[in-house]
Scaffold this motif. Structure first.
Motif, mmCIF file in Angstrom:
data_model
loop_
_atom_site.group_PDB
_atom_site.id
_atom_site.type_symbol
_atom_site.label_atom_id
_atom_site.label_comp_id
_atom_site.label_asym_id
_atom_site.label_seq_id
_atom_site.Cartn_x
_atom_site.Cartn_y
_atom_site.Cartn_z
ATOM 1 N N UNK A 105 0.838 -1.207 0.000
ATOM 2 C CA UNK A 105 0.000 0.000 0.000
ATOM 3 C C UNK A 105 0.875 1.259 0.000
ATOM 4 N N UNK A 106 1.880 1.294 0.845
ATOM 5 C CA UNK A 106 2.738 2.487 0.979
ATOM 6 C C UNK A 106 3.558 2.722 -0.289
ATOM 7 N N UNK A 107 4.233 1.667 -0.781
ATOM 8 C CA UNK A 107 5.060 1.798 -1.985
ATOM 9 C C UNK A 107 4.186 2.100 -3.201
ATOM 10 N N UNK A 108 3.044 1.416 -3.294
ATOM 11 C CA UNK A 108 2.141 1.651 -4.424
ATOM 12 C C UNK A 108 1.669 3.086 -4.495
ATOM 13 N N UNK A 164 1.405 3.525 -13.350
ATOM 14 C CA UNK A 164 0.103 3.812 -12.743
ATOM 15 C C UNK A 164 -0.666 2.518 -12.473
ATOM 16 N N UNK A 165 -0.726 1.678 -13.507
ATOM 17 C CA UNK A 165 -1.467 0.426 -13.391
ATOM 18 C C UNK A 165 -0.805 -0.509 -12.377
ATOM 19 N N UNK A 190 -0.752 -2.991 -6.963
ATOM 20 C CA UNK A 190 -0.079 -3.328 -5.703
ATOM 21 C C UNK A 190 -0.848 -2.759 -4.518
ATOM 22 N N UNK A 191 -1.318 -1.512 -4.688
ATOM 23 C CA UNK A 191 -2.048 -0.855 -3.613
ATOM 24 C C UNK A 191 -3.366 -1.571 -3.332
ATOM 25 N N UNK A 207 -11.656 -1.654 -3.507
ATOM 26 C CA UNK A 207 -11.255 -1.916 -4.890
ATOM 27 C C UNK A 207 -11.665 -0.758 -5.800
ATOM 28 N N UNK A 208 -12.881 -0.210 -5.575
ATOM 29 C CA UNK A 208 -13.356 0.909 -6.400
ATOM 30 C C UNK A 208 -12.461 2.133 -6.247
ATOM 31 N N UNK A 209 -12.142 2.483 -5.009
ATOM 32 C CA UNK A 209 -11.261 3.636 -4.780
ATOM 33 C C UNK A 209 -9.860 3.322 -5.272
ATOM 34 N N UNK A 210 -9.399 2.109 -4.987
ATOM 35 C CA UNK A 210 -8.042 1.728 -5.390
ATOM 36 C C UNK A 210 -7.844 1.743 -6.888
#
Length: 323
Positions: free
Chosen positions: A8-11, A184-185, A190-191, A214-217
């Motif tokens: 999450x952090x790296x993504x 971006x993708x 990953x996030x 998932x929607x926000x991500x």
């Protein structure tokens, strides 16, 4: 759990950097080719940033979990308008061309209503998916034809631009566009993976995960690229991004998922809560951005209203999940 948090952090960090380069590349190509940034936003940026939604939905449908695909698509559309355009307008007011208010947004409303009609009986069969894909091809073909015709008319009324010697800048723009989109993708995937792993560890349902995390991500590419475009004064790119992305999600993403794996039983909440909100938000864009004379404008007040609606929507989802 630790690996998910790191993802999450790296993504997120890579997402922010790649969005900036992606916008630079898109604007550079638009300027070189003499195409409007609205068209670039709808087609290249809109489709490109919707790649995560398409990937997640296709995989979910092929694995026999089409509800996650449906929640992802409609949840992303709601996030695109309420969260992304709301946040973007709050940072920098967005100018809306009259052609967008009178043409593109009504088309998006019509497409949303078509989706509601198809899903109303609680299922999306294979022929529904094929129909959505056909409508998608027709709508995008018309939009591209209209914008190219407009760009050609504007070019004929202006002096010839200095395209000679810009080969190096075109190459650099294409490089940043492709590299930025790829990152971006990848970073959004990953996030999303990290967020979903954390949510499932906490016992959150698939539909709620699809509509929220998932929607926000999967909407993060749109968010990052729209904010980057707004900071650079490229309002058409930011708006075109959202319109193109929502058309892609509503028609292509849902259409492909239904074609791969027909959805026999859809939760009623999708038809009475999510899809009407998605349509109402599109109508709200016209209302909030409309001006009697000249182009429209989404100001900071409109941005705050959209963000408040999204916050209320998330609160409703969480409350219903707990209930």
């Amino acid at each position: 759990m630790i690996l998910a948090i790191v993802a999450v952090i790296v993504g997120l960090a890579v997402l922010v950097w790649s969005a900036d380069k992606f916008v630079d590349g898109a604007v550079g190509i638009a300027e070189y080719c003499g195409m409007s940034t609205l068209l670039i936003g709808m087609v290249i940026v809109g489709f490109g940033t919707s790649a995560p939604e398409l990937t997640v939905s296709a995989i979910s449908a092929s694995q026999g979990n089409p509800e996650l695909a449906l929640g992802n698509a409609y949840g992303s559309n709601i996030a695109n308008i309420a969260l992304i355009l709301g946040a973007t307008a709050l940072i920098s007011p967005i100018l809306m061309q009259r052609s967008v208010i009178r043409g593109d947004l009504p088309i998006l409303i019509a497409v949303s209503i078509l989706s509601i009609v198809l899903v109303w009986d609680g299922s999306v069969v294979r022929w529904n998916g094929v129909l959505l894909l056909v409508v998608f091809a027709l709508v995008m073909g018309y939009s591209i034809w209209r914008e190219l015709k407009k760009a050609k008319a504007e070019a004929s009324n202006s002096a010839e631009d200095e395209s000679a010697g810009n080969q190096a800048s075109l190459g650099k723009s294409i490089l940043w566009l492709v590299l930025g989109l790829a990152l971006l993708v990848a970073s959004s995937r990953a996030l999303v993976w990290g967020a979903v792993e954390i949510a499932r560890t906490l016992g959150v349902s698939d539909l709620l995960i699809g509509l929220t995390i998932v929607a926000i991500g999967t909407s993060l590419p749109e968010l990052a690229s729209s904010i980057a475009a707004a900071r650079k004064g490229e309002n058409d790119l930011a708006l075109g991004n959202i319109i193109g992305s929502n058309l892609f999600n509503t028609l292509a993403v849902v259409g492909l998922a239904a074609t791969i794996s027909p959805m026999d039983e859809i939760e009623k909440a999708v038809t009475y809560r999510d899809m009407p909100l998605m349509t109402a938000l599109t109508v709200a864009l016209i209302v909030l951005g409309f001006r009697r004379k000249g182009d429209g404008r989404l100001n900071r007040i409109a941005g705050a209203i959209l963000l408040a609606i999204y916050a209320g929507y998330l609160a409703l989802l969480i409350a219903q999940a707990k209930g």
